[in-house]
Scaffold this motif. Structure first.
Motif, PDB file in Angstrom:
ATOM      1  N   TYR A 175       0.852  -1.276   0.181  1.00  0.00           N
ATOM      2  CA  TYR A 175       0.073   0.071   0.072  1.00  0.00           C
ATOM      3  C   TYR A 175       0.691   1.408   0.057  1.00  0.00           C
ATOM      4  CZ  TYR A 175      -3.428   3.473   1.530  1.00  0.00           C
ATOM      5  OH  TYR A 175      -4.415   4.697   1.480  1.00  0.00           O
ATOM      6  N   PHE A 176       2.001   1.017   0.610  1.00  0.00           N
ATOM      7  CA  PHE A 176       2.755   2.411   0.842  1.00  0.00           C
ATOM      8  C   PHE A 176       3.966   2.482  -0.290  1.00  0.00           C
ATOM      9  CE2 PHE A 176       1.250   2.268   5.209  1.00  0.00           C
ATOM     10  CZ  PHE A 176       0.439   3.522   5.175  1.00  0.00           C
ATOM     11  N   ARG A 177       3.844   1.602  -1.185  1.00  0.00           N
ATOM     12  CA  ARG A 177       4.922   1.624  -2.245  1.00  0.00           C
ATOM     13  C   ARG A 177       4.715   2.448  -3.264  1.00  0.00           C
ATOM     14  NH1 ARG A 177       5.460  -4.337  -4.656  1.00  0.00           N
ATOM     15  NH2 ARG A 177       6.228  -4.955  -2.406  1.00  0.00           N
ATOM     16  N   LYS A 178       5.615   3.070  -3.905  1.00  0.00           N
ATOM     17  CA  LYS A 178       5.321   4.040  -5.082  1.00  0.00           C
ATOM     18  C   LYS A 178       4.599   3.414  -6.163  1.00  0.00           C
ATOM     19  CE  LYS A 178       7.642   6.895  -8.523  1.00  0.00           C
ATOM     20  NZ  LYS A 178       8.648   7.053  -9.259  1.00  0.00           N
ATOM     21  N   LYS A 179       3.374   4.067  -6.525  1.00  0.00           N
ATOM     22  CA  LYS A 179       2.740   3.565  -7.688  1.00  0.00           C
ATOM     23  C   LYS A 179       3.212   3.539  -9.019  1.00  0.00           C
ATOM     24  CE  LYS A 179      -0.542   3.399  -4.769  1.00  0.00           C
ATOM     25  NZ  LYS A 179       0.139   3.120  -3.210  1.00  0.00           N
ATOM     26  N   VAL A 180       2.917   2.640 -10.070  1.00  0.00           N
ATOM     27  CA  VAL A 180       3.604   2.493 -11.120  1.00  0.00           C
ATOM     28  C   VAL A 180       2.417   2.433 -12.421  1.00  0.00           C
ATOM     29  CG1 VAL A 180       5.759   1.264 -10.335  1.00  0.00           C
ATOM     30  CG2 VAL A 180       3.859   0.011 -10.945  1.00  0.00           C
ATOM     31  N   THR A 181       1.310   2.845 -12.155  1.00  0.00           N
ATOM     32  CA  THR A 181       0.183   2.744 -13.114  1.00  0.00           C
ATOM     33  C   THR A 181       0.512   3.867 -14.050  1.00  0.00           C
ATOM     34  OG1 THR A 181      -1.466   2.378 -11.517  1.00  0.00           O
ATOM     35  CG2 THR A 181      -2.173   2.967 -13.373  1.00  0.00           C
ATOM     36  N   GLU A 182       0.486   3.362 -15.435  1.00  0.00           N
ATOM     37  CA  GLU A 182       0.888   4.348 -16.363  1.00  0.00           C
ATOM     38  C   GLU A 182      -0.781   4.781 -17.090  1.00  0.00           C
ATOM     39  OE1 GLU A 182       3.575   5.361 -17.829  1.00  0.00           O
ATOM     40  OE2 GLU A 182       5.155   3.912 -16.562  1.00  0.00           O
ATOM     41  N   GLN A 183      -0.737   6.083 -17.246  1.00  0.00           N
ATOM     42  CA  GLN A 183      -2.004   6.602 -17.883  1.00  0.00           C
ATOM     43  C   GLN A 183      -1.708   6.588 -19.378  1.00  0.00           C
ATOM     44  OE1 GLN A 183      -4.524   7.229 -16.286  1.00  0.00           O
ATOM     45  NE2 GLN A 183      -3.225   6.817 -14.164  1.00  0.00           N
ATOM     46  N   TYR A 184      -2.239   5.491 -20.107  1.00  0.00           N
ATOM     47  CA  TYR A 184      -1.871   5.099 -21.357  1.00  0.00           C
ATOM     48  C   TYR A 184      -2.017   5.939 -22.611  1.00  0.00           C
ATOM     49  CZ  TYR A 184      -1.816   3.058 -25.848  1.00  0.00           C
ATOM     50  OH  TYR A 184      -1.805   2.767 -27.190  1.00  0.00           O
ATOM     51  N   PRO A 185      -3.544   6.159 -22.929  1.00  0.00           N
ATOM     52  CA  PRO A 185      -3.761   7.047 -23.957  1.00  0.00           C
ATOM     53  C   PRO A 185      -3.463   8.531 -23.897  1.00  0.00           C
ATOM     54  CG  PRO A 185      -5.548   5.981 -23.440  1.00  0.00           C
ATOM     55  CD  PRO A 185      -4.791   5.834 -22.326  1.00  0.00           C
ATOM     56  N   GLU A 186      -3.414   9.063 -22.576  1.00  0.00           N
ATOM     57  CA  GLU A 186      -3.097  10.355 -22.248  1.00  0.00           C
ATOM     58  C   GLU A 186      -1.593  10.724 -22.454  1.00  0.00           C
ATOM     59  OE1 GLU A 186      -4.887   8.458 -19.838  1.00  0.00           O
ATOM     60  OE2 GLU A 186      -7.021   8.980 -20.868  1.00  0.00           O
ATOM     61  N   ASN A 187      -0.756  10.002 -21.608  1.00  0.00           N
ATOM     62  CA  ASN A 187       0.517  10.232 -21.439  1.00  0.00           C
ATOM     63  C   ASN A 187       1.321   9.297 -22.438  1.00  0.00           C
ATOM     64  OD1 ASN A 187      -0.068  11.958 -19.588  1.00  0.00           O
ATOM     65  ND2 ASN A 187       0.536  10.531 -17.890  1.00  0.00           N
ATOM     66  N   ARG A 188       0.868   9.354 -23.766  1.00  0.00           N
ATOM     67  CA  ARG A 188       1.500   8.546 -24.807  1.00  0.00           C
ATOM     68  C   ARG A 188       2.974   8.859 -24.940  1.00  0.00           C
ATOM     69  NH1 ARG A 188      -2.162   7.336 -29.765  1.00  0.00           N
ATOM     70  NH2 ARG A 188      -3.707   6.827 -28.119  1.00  0.00           N
ATOM     71  N   ALA A 189       3.434  10.067 -24.833  1.00  0.00           N
ATOM     72  CA  ALA A 189       4.512  10.482 -25.382  1.00  0.00           C
ATOM     73  C   ALA A 189       5.568   9.909 -24.414  1.00  0.00           C
ATOM     74  CB  ALA A 189       4.853  12.015 -25.583  1.00  0.00           C
ATOM     75  N   GLU A 190       5.301   9.998 -22.999  1.00  0.00           N
ATOM     76  CA  GLU A 190       6.433   9.809 -22.093  1.00  0.00           C
ATOM     77  C   GLU A 190       6.445   8.294 -21.705  1.00  0.00           C
ATOM     78  OE1 GLU A 190       3.913  11.111 -18.085  1.00  0.00           O
ATOM     79  OE2 GLU A 190       4.618  12.610 -19.658  1.00  0.00           O
ATOM     80  N   LEU A 191       5.482   7.343 -22.418  1.00  0.00           N
ATOM     81  CA  LEU A 191       5.484   6.225 -22.169  1.00  0.00           C
ATOM     82  C   LEU A 191       6.764   5.239 -22.597  1.00  0.00           C
ATOM     83  CD1 LEU A 191       4.010   3.877 -20.704  1.00  0.00           C
ATOM     84  CD2 LEU A 191       2.859   3.443 -23.198  1.00  0.00           C
TER      85      LEU A 191
END
Length: 159
Positions: free
Chosen positions: A30-46
């Motif tokens: 629960y306290f670990r850093k989240k690694v969720t990618e916001q796919y279509p919105e942040n496509r350039a930085e993926l």
């Protein structure tokens, strides 16, 4: 002849210990850093991981030259005939005959991304890149010609 683990209190203590172990794991995650990618919105930085096998690529230098010598080893190594190498024989100024690459076709729709072609290439002329968006409405758009820079249909979108 009762065993300690089969008594009422022994089973209760084992259950509480198991519950605390699970709760410790849950709280740690629960306290670990989240690694969720916001796919279509942040496509350039993926960025995909380094060993990702996206689209087959033939790197060119600033003079639009590549390292392929049209030996055909990648075509022979391909298990399902995804690659078609067409070569021409020309005569140089010295009068010697030289084989050059005329057309390098790659069918992305039938590629199984096994990397046998990349491993078979003795000149490191082809590599896999990070492009992962391959959705098209027409399968003919998945047939790419790699020996000309800028002729690829699927390119990484710069936004």
């Amino acid at each position: 002849m009762k065993n300690e683990e089969y008594t009422y209190l022994g089973g209760l203590m084992q259950g509480i210990g198991s519950l605390l172990t699970g709760m410790k794991t849950t709280i740690k995650v629960y306290f670990r850093k989240k690694v969720t990618e916001q796919y279509p919105e942040n496509r350039a930085e993926l960025k995909m991981f380094d060993r990702f096998r996206g689209t087959l690529n033939m790197p060119h230098n600033e003079n639009n030259e590549h390292r392929c010598v049209a030996c055909g080893l990648c075509q022979m190594a391909c298990p399902n005939d995804t690659i078609k190498v067409t070569s021409e024989t020309i005569e140089t100024e010295e009068g010697k005959k030289k084989k050059i690459l005329a057309k390098y076709e790659y069918d992305l729709g039938s590629c199984i991304f096994c990397q046998l072609c990349v491993n078979a290439c003795p000149h490191d002329a082809i590599t896999f890149d990070q492009v992962f968006e391959h959705a098209v409405f027409d399968r003919t758009k998945l047939v790419l010609q790699l020996n000309r820079e800028g002729s690829k249909v699927i390119e990484k979108k710069k936004e």
